[in-house]
Scaffold this motif. Structure first.
Motif: not given
Length: 306
Positions: A37-40, A60-64
């Motif tokens: 969570a902290a990195k994305t 966007e979450a998948v890409e992150a």
């Protein structure tokens, strides 16, 4: 390795494939849910739903996640697009139609320090109880807290600053243009050429102009006579000195007198080469077959004296 909760039997195989791949990449990177969570930029609660198969992760979450773990985002995004069809209608369900949001129940604080070997130990690693229902949080609706938002804000601020700068430049140009319209009054003609202002006394021989400030405009009287076969008005002393728009003085008055004698009215005999005198000079040059440039040079003087 964290103990994953079994996925729902009702989960479509295509969605199951996406969730399984996301879990595998997270485990391979050795990240807890909180670290992920902290990195994305997506919250721990959101990742619990994504990895629990109860909510479709945004692209966007998948890409992150792919960027964090060093995976190919194209393949993950393709899996996500395929799985998106299986979530049609599931996101519209309300939390009241599903199981409790978390194993410890809504409104209960998340356990912070459980002892080893318990079910809550997985929670400390971010892999504990997952949501059993497809809950859509306000954060998912608003999108991740990504640097893209800061970039949009910076672009808007830059655009506003650019508009203000352009407006200031336009106002400055208009102000300069307004000031430039009075150039003739201050001794400069429209071509940017300073009007000749002589230091000699008004009406002194060969001066060609009169003092522009300090004294009231002189008056001139035309006494046109024929001297040596040439017409003269007895006001100026020059015979061929150039006189042009913006000039003032007795030589201009001499030309005005001779223009009037030739039947072309320059307006008043005031010794000022203004618009009326300019129009009269051009008319006279056209009648005399001269170059129509609005300036009284040797050829125009010769025709006026003729």
């Amino acid at each position: 390795m964290p103990r994953w909760k079994a996925l729902s039997a009702e989960l479509d195989p295509r969605a199951r494939q996406l969730v399984t791949e996301l879990r595998r990449l997270k485990d391979r990177a050795g990240l807890s849910t909180r670290q992920l969570a902290a990195k994305t930029g997506y919250s721990t609660t959101s990742w619990e739903r994504y990895l629990g198969g109860t909510s479709l992760p945004p692209a966007e979450a998948v890409e992150a996640l792919a960027r964090v773990v060093g995976a190919d985002p194209v393949r993950l995004l393709a899996l996500r697009e395929v799985a998106a069809d299986t979530w049609t209608g599931r996101r519209a369900r309300q939390p009241s139609e599903t199981e409790p949001e978390a194993a410890w129940g809504p409104g209960t604080p998340e356990p912070a320090g459980p002892g080893p070997g318990t079910e809550a130990e997985a929670d400390e690693d971010g892999d504990g109880p997952v949501l059993a229902g497809p809950v859509v949080s306000a954060e998912d609706a608003e999108g991740p807290r990504t640097p893209g938002r800061s970039l949009r804000v910076a672009l808007v601020a830059g655009t506003v600053a650019l508009v203000l700068a352009v407006s200031s430049a336009v106002l400055l140009v208009l102000r300069l243009g307004h000031d430039g319209g009075d150039d003739v009054t201050h001794g400069t003609d429209r071509r940017g050429r300073a009007a000749a202002v002589s230091d000699a006394p008004t009406g002194s021989p060969g001066s060609g102009t009169a003092t522009a400030t300090g004294t009231p405009p002189p008056t001139y009287t035309c006494r046109v006579t024929r001297v040596g076969g040439l017409w003269v008005a007895g006001v100026g002393r020059t015979r061929d000195a150039p006189v042009a728009f913006g000039d003032i003085g007795p030589d201009v008055a001499e030309a005005q007198c001779l223009l009037r004698r030739a039947g072309v009215s320059p307006g008043g005999i005031d010794g000022m080469f203004g618009p009326l005198t300019l129009r009269a000079v051009r008319t006279f040059q056209e009648r005399s077959g001269l170059v129509v440039d609005g300036m009284i040079g040797p050829h125009t003087w010769k025709a006026l004296h003729g």
